[in-house]
Design an enzyme around this catalytic site. Structure first.
Site, PDB file in Angstrom:
ATOM      1  N   SER A  52     -28.386  31.583   6.521  1.00  0.00           N
ATOM      2  CA  SER A  52     -29.719  32.174   6.623  1.00  0.00           C
ATOM      3  C   SER A  52     -30.179  32.735   5.288  1.00  0.00           C
ATOM      4  O   SER A  52     -29.395  32.891   4.355  1.00  0.00           O
ATOM      5  CB  SER A  52     -29.716  33.266   7.683  1.00  0.00           C
ATOM      6  OG  SER A  52     -29.237  34.472   7.129  1.00  0.00           O
ATOM      7  N   LYS A  53     -31.463  33.027   5.237  1.00  0.00           N
ATOM      8  CA  LYS A  53     -32.036  33.610   4.030  1.00  0.00           C
ATOM      9  C   LYS A  53     -31.316  34.904   3.683  1.00  0.00           C
ATOM     10  O   LYS A  53     -31.127  35.232   2.529  1.00  0.00           O
ATOM     11  CB  LYS A  53     -33.510  33.960   4.274  1.00  0.00           C
ATOM     12  CG  LYS A  53     -34.429  32.777   4.242  1.00  0.00           C
ATOM     13  CD  LYS A  53     -35.868  33.242   4.237  1.00  0.00           C
ATOM     14  CE  LYS A  53     -36.783  32.027   4.191  1.00  0.00           C
ATOM     15  NZ  LYS A  53     -38.190  32.362   4.088  1.00  0.00           N
ATOM     16  N   ARG A  54     -30.938  35.625   4.722  1.00  0.00           N
ATOM     17  CA  ARG A  54     -30.292  36.921   4.491  1.00  0.00           C
ATOM     18  C   ARG A  54     -28.926  36.770   3.836  1.00  0.00           C
ATOM     19  O   ARG A  54     -28.385  37.721   3.310  1.00  0.00           O
ATOM     20  CB  ARG A  54     -30.177  37.703   5.795  1.00  0.00           C
ATOM     21  CG  ARG A  54     -31.480  38.360   6.208  1.00  0.00           C
ATOM     22  CD  ARG A  54     -31.303  39.096   7.522  1.00  0.00           C
ATOM     23  NE  ARG A  54     -30.821  38.204   8.563  1.00  0.00           N
ATOM     24  CZ  ARG A  54     -31.593  37.387   9.274  1.00  0.00           C
ATOM     25  NH1 ARG A  54     -32.875  37.363   9.047  1.00  0.00           N
ATOM     26  NH2 ARG A  54     -31.090  36.586  10.193  1.00  0.00           N
ATOM     27  N   PRO A 104     -39.303  33.357   0.148  1.00  0.00           N
ATOM     28  CA  PRO A 104     -38.883  32.165  -0.600  1.00  0.00           C
ATOM     29  C   PRO A 104     -38.393  31.078   0.350  1.00  0.00           C
ATOM     30  O   PRO A 104     -37.985  31.364   1.470  1.00  0.00           O
ATOM     31  CB  PRO A 104     -37.718  32.679  -1.446  1.00  0.00           C
ATOM     32  CG  PRO A 104     -37.170  33.824  -0.674  1.00  0.00           C
ATOM     33  CD  PRO A 104     -38.330  34.465   0.016  1.00  0.00           C
ATOM     34  N   GLY A 120     -28.387  35.375   1.256  1.00  0.00           N
ATOM     35  CA  GLY A 120     -28.661  35.604  -0.166  1.00  0.00           C
ATOM     36  C   GLY A 120     -27.487  35.247  -1.046  1.00  0.00           C
ATOM     37  O   GLY A 120     -26.929  34.168  -0.922  1.00  0.00           O
TER      38      GLY A 120
END
Ligand code: GLU
Length: 508
Positions: free
Chosen positions: A265-267, A18, A269
């Site tokens: 970051s994407k992590r 995403p 979340g």
């Protein structure tokens, strides 16, 4: 402003998952820059890395941009004069460019196996060398067309031995990147490694495909995240090898975590308690779901407004900008160098600012399903009135129910803390008498209700607070909510009397 060349910019995501809000901001800045300069905004999908391809990611990217109102002028699905706009569909054209570099001595074939590469790194580590790169210092000891004879190179290629094509970075040169945000960045060439440009699977790497496409698509400005700054010298060098005019570069500052400690970051979340993606995303493999701004009730206009100000500043105190206004105001000169801390509370504040500007009719329409889902039928006109009263206290339409349930339904229970504090031994008697006063009001308007309560307080010689607190508890179930007389008028005389009776029964 910019030179004569017409402005053509691109957002070039890889569909590896995403889109992160940092990516949306990159797309937004590209879009704004294009619009500001009567230019063209292009979406290019960089999907040459088959291993990292994630199904659904491209659709997600496109849907996200659509939700944000960031329209591209050329790209997948809509086409344009420079297509195709998916690198996987341009696959056949990169090979010739790689060959061109080989023929001109700027690149070479390398046959090293993964094991040999690993051995090289181990050896360099053991020798305590500061870098373990495949570069000007090490390539002479490896298996490539610089160390093998021409015949041997040809023999290996003809026999189908796997190989990659690497850039041949020169020694003792200074490579200069003129960045519109960071200024002049200089790098000594021998610090760069001989990056792979073309892989053994017949696909170009990001570096080759990216600059070939930027050239073929006539890109004037490369506006992208700061994480790509280390690649920029290689890109500048590649333009030089091809004798192409390089675009101008602008590397955007990072989006940082709220505490400023590192990149958002994407992590991250939902770990930090807020979404990092524009839309909800369900991982196709793990099935893990990450929340999105859209599903969390953000208005796209508020989301975009918030992102625009994370890195760019208008130079004034103004904070609320429509997309239209942003396209008039935006400039790269006002994009800062340092990272911007993401502030989840500010994000909510932006949503609030947009929410209160929306007409009550529209808000009532959006709120109506929340009421209906509780099995309550009400007139939309009534919902509009409720919305008018409570919207100042809400950030999202989804907050409305909590702020206003008592307009639609009698309290099911009473906040224990409030009961303890505010329901006194004489409260029940007081409320019975107040009810008698209410019965005398013909026109049950907020004004008359207020007058009556004041009169009652004086007559009984009790504090207004004691009456109001007890009455509020009976009408709303706690100590919250807007003006009590207004609530009473809105729910109506019969309902007020009923709630007083029920409350007295329950609380004693
Ligand atoms: N495909 C790269 C990415 O995923 C594009 C970087 C660039 O804009 O050059 O971000």
């Amino acid at each position: 402003m910019t030179d004569q060349k017409s402005v053509r910019v691109r957002f070039a995501p890889s569909p590896t998952g995403p889109l992160h809000i940092g990516g949306v901001r990159t797309a937004l800045y590209n879009y704004l820059f294009a619009k500001r300069n009567n230019g063209t905004f292009i979406l290019r999908i960089e999907d040459t890395d088959q291993l990292r391809y994630v199904p659904g990611a491209e659709e997600y990217i496109i849907e996200s941009l659509k939700w944000c109102g960031i329209r591209y002028d050329e790209g997948p699905g809509i086409g344009g004069d420079y297509g195709p706009y998916r690198q996987s569909e341009r696959q056949n054209l990169y090979r010739d460019f790689a060959n061109q570099l080989i023929n001109n001595g700027y690149a070479y074939y390398a046959f090293d196996t993964p094991q040999e590469l690993e051995e090289m790194r181990e050896r360099l580590k053991a020798e305590k060398s500061d870098s373990q790169q495949y570069d000007v210092k090490t390539r002479g000891g490896m298996t490539n067309s610089l160390t093998l004879s021409q015949d041997e190179t040809q023999r290996r290629i003809s026999s189908g031995e796997p190989y990659v094509i690497r850039i041949k970075i020169p020694e003792n040169e200074i490579i200069v990147v003129n960045d519109l945000i960071r200024g002049k960045v200089e790098v000594r060439s021998e610090l760069l490694d001989d990056k792979v440009l073309f892989k053994s699977d017949g696909m170009p790497t990001y570096h080759l495909a990216n600059i070939v496409d930027d050239h073929l698509m006539d890109i004037s400005h490369v506006i992208r995240g700061e994480e790509w700054l280390p690649s920029a010298p290689l890109h500048v060098f590649l333009y030089r090898c091809f004798k192409w005019e390089a675009p101008q570069f602008a590397h955007l500052p990072l989006l940082l975590k709220p505490d400023g400690n590192g990149k958002l970051s994407k992590r991250d979340g939902d770990r930090l308690g807020f979404p990092v993606f524009p839309l909800k995303w369900e991982d196709p493999i793990s099935r893990d779901v990450s929340s999105g701004y859209r599903e969390s009730g953000y208005f796209p206009e508020a989301f975009i407004n918030m992102l625009a100000l994370l890195g760019w500043n208008p130079g004034t105190e103004q904070e609320i900008f429509s997309l239209e206004e942003l396209t008039k105001e935006f400039s790269l000169e006002r994009v800062g160098k340092s990272g911007s801390k993401f502030d989840p509370d500010k994000a909510k504040w932006f949503n609030h600012k947009y929410l209160v500007e929306i007409s009550n009719t529209k808000l009532a329409e959006q709120f109506a399903p929340y009421i209906a889902e509780r099995g309550i039928t009400v007139d939309l006109g009534f919902v509009e009135k409720v919305v008018e009263i409570i919207k100042e206290r809400a950030n999202f339409v989804s907050d409305f129910w909590e702020q206003s349930s008592f307009f639609f339904t009698a309290p099911q229970d009473y906040d224990e803390q409030v009961v303890k504090k505010r329901w006194k031994t004489d409260s029940a008697l007081l409320m019975i008498d107040l009810k008698k006063q209410f019965l005398l009001i013909d026109d049950f308007s907020a004004e008359n209700i207020k007058d009556r309560i004041h009169f009652f307080a004086q007559e009984r010689n009790v504090g207004l607070g004691a009456i109001m607190n007890a009455l509020r508890l009976l009408l709303v179930g706690g100590s919250f909510g807007p003006d009590l007389a207004v609530i009473a008028e809105m729910i109506g005389k019969d309902e007020v009397l009923k709630r007083i009776d029920t409350g007295i029964l329950k609380l004693g």
